[in-house]
Design a protein around this motif. Structure first.
Motif, mmCIF file in Angstrom:
data_model
loop_
_atom_site.group_PDB
_atom_site.id
_atom_site.type_symbol
_atom_site.label_atom_id
_atom_site.label_comp_id
_atom_site.label_asym_id
_atom_site.label_seq_id
_atom_site.Cartn_x
_atom_site.Cartn_y
_atom_site.Cartn_z
ATOM 1 N N GLU A 87 31.915 14.805 29.495
ATOM 2 C CA GLU A 87 31.983 13.954 30.682
ATOM 3 C C GLU A 87 31.095 12.713 30.588
ATOM 4 N N ASP A 88 29.948 12.840 29.979
ATOM 5 C CA ASP A 88 29.013 11.718 29.912
ATOM 6 C C ASP A 88 29.236 10.798 28.711
ATOM 7 N N TRP A 89 30.169 11.150 27.848
ATOM 8 C CA TRP A 89 30.449 10.319 26.678
ATOM 9 C C TRP A 89 31.264 9.102 27.096
ATOM 10 N N SER A 90 30.971 7.978 26.486
ATOM 11 C CA SER A 90 31.777 6.789 26.741
ATOM 12 C C SER A 90 33.140 6.956 26.063
ATOM 13 N N GLU A 91 34.086 6.168 26.497
ATOM 14 C CA GLU A 91 35.415 6.218 25.885
ATOM 15 C C GLU A 91 35.349 5.836 24.408
ATOM 16 N N ASP A 92 34.490 4.871 24.073
ATOM 17 C CA ASP A 92 34.332 4.469 22.673
ATOM 18 C C ASP A 92 33.787 5.616 21.830
ATOM 19 N N ASP A 93 32.800 6.344 22.355
ATOM 20 C CA ASP A 93 32.255 7.491 21.627
ATOM 21 C C ASP A 93 33.327 8.567 21.429
ATOM 22 N N GLN A 94 34.120 8.792 22.454
ATOM 23 C CA GLN A 94 35.202 9.780 22.343
ATOM 24 C C GLN A 94 36.204 9.365 21.273
ATOM 25 N N LYS A 95 36.535 8.084 21.223
ATOM 26 C CA LYS A 95 37.473 7.593 20.215
ATOM 27 C C LYS A 95 36.904 7.742 18.811
ATOM 28 N N ARG A 96 35.606 7.468 18.658
ATOM 29 C CA ARG A 96 34.971 7.625 17.341
ATOM 30 C C ARG A 96 35.039 9.075 16.868
ATOM 31 N N VAL A 97 34.709 9.990 17.752
ATOM 32 C CA VAL A 97 34.736 11.416 17.398
ATOM 33 C C VAL A 97 36.162 11.852 17.090
ATOM 34 N N ALA A 98 37.128 11.416 17.879
ATOM 35 C CA ALA A 98 38.531 11.762 17.633
ATOM 36 C C ALA A 98 38.977 11.245 16.269
ATOM 37 N N TYR A 99 38.549 10.033 15.920
ATOM 38 C CA TYR A 99 38.897 9.459 14.621
ATOM 39 C C TYR A 99 38.314 10.297 13.487
ATOM 40 N N VAL A 100 37.049 10.667 13.600
ATOM 41 C CA VAL A 100 36.389 11.459 12.565
ATOM 42 C C VAL A 100 37.069 12.814 12.418
ATOM 43 N N LEU A 101 37.366 13.458 13.554
ATOM 44 C CA LEU A 101 38.030 14.769 13.507
ATOM 45 C C LEU A 101 39.417 14.671 12.872
ATOM 46 N N ALA A 102 40.169 13.628 13.228
ATOM 47 C CA ALA A 102 41.503 13.444 12.650
ATOM 48 C C ALA A 102 41.397 13.159 11.157
ATOM 49 N N ASP A 103 40.415 12.366 10.776
ATOM 50 C CA ASP A 103 40.207 12.041 9.370
ATOM 51 C C ASP A 103 39.847 13.294 8.569
ATOM 52 N N MET A 104 38.969 14.125 9.138
ATOM 53 C CA MET A 104 38.572 15.369 8.466
ATOM 54 C C MET A 104 39.764 16.319 8.322
#
Length: 110
Positions: A87-104
């Motif tokens: 909930e406290d994560w910014s949208e940009d942080d969420q996108k970064r994590v999603a990118y890393v997870l998809a890449d992995m």
């Protein structure tokens, strides 16, 4: 962040679609009360034939970036907890994590 449509399983098995859209995260007590409310509605619709105890997720909608998988029988309390953590994560942080997870995930399949 995440909306889930919670459905009464017993009512569904009897041909009734009894459920409600719920926005997560929410206080655990409120979530438990909402589930009980849905199950009570299902029991009433089915003429109190039996006690209704089980729910499942019929549909879901992410508002923003999807960070984890949601399935029909995902644990609602776990999903709610994950949403609270994000909930406290910014949208940009969420996108970064999603990118890393998809890449992995893509790297593991190669």
């Amino acid at each position: 962040m995440l909306k889930v449509y919670i459905t009464d399983l017993a009512a569904y098995n009897q041909g009734f679609l009894i459920g409600e859209w719920v926005e997560l995260p929410m206080a655990m007590e409120d979530l438990e009360n909402k589930v009980l409310e849905i199950l009570k509605k299902g029991s009433i619709e089915c003429w109190f034939n039996e006690e209704h105890e089980e729910i499942f997720i019929t549909d879901f909608e992410w508002e923003g970036t999807q960070l984890f998988k949601v399935e029909e029988y995902s644990n609602l309390e776990e999903i709610n907890y994950k949403c609270e953590q994000l909930e406290d994560w910014s949208e940009d942080d969420q996108k970064r994590v999603a990118y890393v997870l998809a890449d992995m995930a893509g790297g593991l399949e190669s």
